[in-house]
Design an enzyme around this catalytic site. Structure first.
Site, mmCIF file in Angstrom:
data_model
loop_
_atom_site.group_PDB
_atom_site.id
_atom_site.type_symbol
_atom_site.label_atom_id
_atom_site.label_comp_id
_atom_site.label_asym_id
_atom_site.label_seq_id
_atom_site.Cartn_x
_atom_site.Cartn_y
_atom_site.Cartn_z
ATOM 1 N N HIS A 51 0.858 -1.178 0.000
ATOM 2 C CA HIS A 51 0.000 0.000 0.000
ATOM 3 C C HIS A 51 0.901 1.236 0.000
ATOM 4 O O HIS A 51 2.124 1.117 -0.054
ATOM 5 C CB HIS A 51 -0.936 0.010 1.209
ATOM 6 C CG HIS A 51 -0.244 0.026 2.543
ATOM 7 N ND1 HIS A 51 0.347 -1.099 3.071
ATOM 8 C CD2 HIS A 51 -0.019 1.023 3.435
ATOM 9 C CE1 HIS A 51 0.884 -0.794 4.243
ATOM 10 N NE2 HIS A 51 0.683 0.488 4.478
ATOM 11 N N THR A 54 1.907 4.954 -4.080
ATOM 12 C CA THR A 54 2.912 4.945 -5.138
ATOM 13 C C THR A 54 4.128 4.149 -4.680
ATOM 14 O O THR A 54 4.459 4.109 -3.496
ATOM 15 C CB THR A 54 3.375 6.374 -5.497
ATOM 16 O OG1 THR A 54 3.771 7.069 -4.285
ATOM 17 C CG2 THR A 54 2.266 7.158 -6.183
ATOM 18 N N ARG A 55 4.798 3.534 -5.655
ATOM 19 C CA ARG A 55 6.072 2.847 -5.442
ATOM 20 C C ARG A 55 7.003 3.185 -6.595
ATOM 21 O O ARG A 55 6.554 3.484 -7.703
ATOM 22 C CB ARG A 55 5.886 1.328 -5.379
ATOM 23 C CG ARG A 55 5.083 0.862 -4.180
ATOM 24 C CD ARG A 55 5.817 1.155 -2.872
ATOM 25 N NE ARG A 55 5.010 0.766 -1.731
ATOM 26 C CZ ARG A 55 4.972 -0.447 -1.228
ATOM 27 N NH1 ARG A 55 5.683 -1.417 -1.783
ATOM 28 N NH2 ARG A 55 4.229 -0.715 -0.179
ATOM 29 N N LYS A 269 5.491 12.354 -1.750
ATOM 30 C CA LYS A 269 5.736 11.278 -0.789
ATOM 31 C C LYS A 269 7.208 11.260 -0.412
ATOM 32 O O LYS A 269 8.087 11.233 -1.289
ATOM 33 C CB LYS A 269 5.331 9.934 -1.394
ATOM 34 C CG LYS A 269 5.469 8.749 -0.456
ATOM 35 C CD LYS A 269 4.998 7.475 -1.156
ATOM 36 C CE LYS A 269 5.158 6.244 -0.285
ATOM 37 N NZ LYS A 269 4.696 5.022 -0.990
ATOM 38 N N HIS A 273 14.271 4.813 3.775
ATOM 39 C CA HIS A 273 14.297 3.423 3.311
ATOM 40 C C HIS A 273 15.121 2.630 4.304
ATOM 41 O O HIS A 273 16.353 2.715 4.316
ATOM 42 C CB HIS A 273 14.907 3.366 1.903
ATOM 43 C CG HIS A 273 14.949 1.990 1.309
ATOM 44 N ND1 HIS A 273 13.861 1.164 1.257
ATOM 45 C CD2 HIS A 273 15.982 1.296 0.739
ATOM 46 C CE1 HIS A 273 14.192 0.023 0.674
ATOM 47 N NE2 HIS A 273 15.475 0.079 0.367
ATOM 48 N N CYS A 317 4.040 1.158 7.041
ATOM 49 C CA CYS A 317 3.977 -0.127 6.352
ATOM 50 C C CYS A 317 5.033 -1.036 6.957
ATOM 51 O O CYS A 317 5.817 -0.612 7.820
ATOM 52 C CB CYS A 317 4.164 0.028 4.843
ATOM 53 S SG CYS A 317 5.842 0.429 4.334
ATOM 54 N N LYS A 350 8.126 -3.761 -7.019
ATOM 55 C CA LYS A 350 8.313 -3.523 -8.455
ATOM 56 C C LYS A 350 8.489 -4.812 -9.251
ATOM 57 O O LYS A 350 8.193 -4.870 -10.435
ATOM 58 C CB LYS A 350 9.510 -2.591 -8.678
ATOM 59 C CG LYS A 350 10.830 -3.171 -8.212
ATOM 60 C CD LYS A 350 12.006 -2.190 -8.317
ATOM 61 C CE LYS A 350 11.990 -1.136 -7.274
ATOM 62 N NZ LYS A 350 12.209 -1.645 -5.894
#
Length: 381
Positions: A51, A54-55, A269, A273, A317, A350
């Site tokens: 979720h 966007t990725r 966003k 990471h 997430c 991805k």
């Protein structure tokens, strides 16, 4: 499907219908395999990792050159899924990998690009600022610009794959929690809070819930809580829209990555990471905390200051991490009928379209067309 000793039978049962499970369900069903996919919620949902609106998808893959053939396949398969579903799943924006010239991000991206002939440019900090006003790399930084990179829309992608799986005859059971499974005599039995299923093959793709469903895996898998923030630019909003701004990864300290994705209607966003706390996925999950949001804002203020305006939204997430940061795609060490599909280590979405196809090849053909040796249990730790 027919009843056998009170169980529903299929050719393959899939546990987890998020990114990897939905992709596997579609790829298997499209090959005529009788599939039952089970998920304790109703994907796409916000309980795991699939979720966030966007990725990023990118080809000059800093993590390792061996990922490039797989992501190239994923690009083609996302395009085919988009055409079959009639949805926009990908938007090309170009991508920047920004950091010290000798850092992990830039050197890794260039190594992958050169190994596989990926088109790219190296830009100085001044060239980045000139080409993409609003981005502010330090003078000591350089960037790898990859024109083919862009955005995937994860919720749409999962919706599309599940709809296509159903179209090909897959049974997708949502709101059904798997409580146990066992493999014996060439049959895998999966028990849920509603029913029992039997099949010769099981695909385990539960993401953060591997610990509960496969506690005996030979790799320790850590579940990491990550925070995402969306910002309304405080100035020059047009500079941060997807039509004018690339996706970007920033190595802001050695081995530490910050990323941003341009505005496609919900703000810019921004997120770190990795670096989140290790959590129990079944424990109540804290919403983003002020200190976490301020840490993200501090980096946004440093590298895209005009984007660092009002907070539009924030969310969490889960990353499910293998110790070496790579994926897991391999037969269960004790049960060859069971295929373990991914702990994505925070960078797997991805690849889902290609990994789903590889799962179908492994199940139906016995071998995958891609080299998946990096993702096996053996030789890792």
């Amino acid at each position: 499907m027919s009843a056998a000793r009170g169980a529903t039978t299929a050719d393959v049962v899939i546990v987890g219908a998020g990114a990897m499970g939905s992709a596997a369900a579609y790829a298997l069903a499209a090959r005529g395999v009788r599939v039952v996919a089970l998920d304790r919620w109703a994907p796409p949902h916000a309980h795991g990792s699939t979720h966030g609106r966007t990725r990023i998808i990118r080809e000059a893959y800093f993590e390792h050159p061996s990922y490039v053939p797989l992501v190239r396949d994923a690009y083609a398969r996302w395009a085919a899924i988009a055409e079959a579903s009639g949805q926009e799943l990908f938007r090309q924006t170009g991508g920047l990998m920004v950091g010290p010239p000798d850092g992990e991000l830039v050197t890794g991206a260039e190594a992958s690009a050169r190994a596989h002939g990926v088109a790219f440019e190296r830009l100085s900090a001044r060239e980045v600022r000139a080409r993409f006003p609003g981005l502010e790399p330090g003078e000591e930084m350089v960037a790898v610009l990859e024109p083919r990179a862009g955005i995937l829309f994860p919720e749409r992608c999962v919706d599309a794959m599940l709809a296509l799986a159903r179209r090909h005859g897959a049974a997708i059971h949502v709101g059904e929690r798997v409580t146990a499974w066992r493999a014996a005599g060439g049959v895998v039995t999966v028990t849920t809070d509603r029913a029992r299923y039997e099949a010769p093959r099981l695909v385990l793709a539960p993401g953060a819930w591997f610990g509960a469903l496969a506690p005996d895996l030979p790799l320790p898998l850590a579940v990491e809580r990550q925070v995402m923030l969306w910002l309304a630019p405080r100035a020059h909003a047009e500079r941060f829209r997807a039509e004018r701004s690339p996706v970007a990864l920033w190595e802001y300290a050695p081995g530490r990555i910050f990323y941003h994705i341009p505005d496609v209607g919900h703000g810019v966003k921004v997120a770190l990471h990795h670096g989140g706390e290790i959590v129990d996925p079944d424990a109540p999950r804290d919403p983003p905390r002020p200190a976490e949001l301020e840490a993200i804002r501090a980096l946004a203020a440093r590298v895209l200051p005009d984007a660092n305006g009002r907070a539009v939204d924030a969310a969490t997430c889960l990353y499910t991490n293998a110790p070496d940061g790579h994926f897991v795609i391999d037969a269960h060490p004790a049960h060859p009928e069971v295929l373990v599909v991914s702990a994505c280590s925070g960078h797997g979405f991805k690849f889902a379209s290609a990994i789903g196809a590889a799962v179908a090849e492994l199940v139906v053909d016995g071998a995958a067309s891609h080299d998946l040796s990096r993702f096996r249990f053996s030789g890792r730790g």
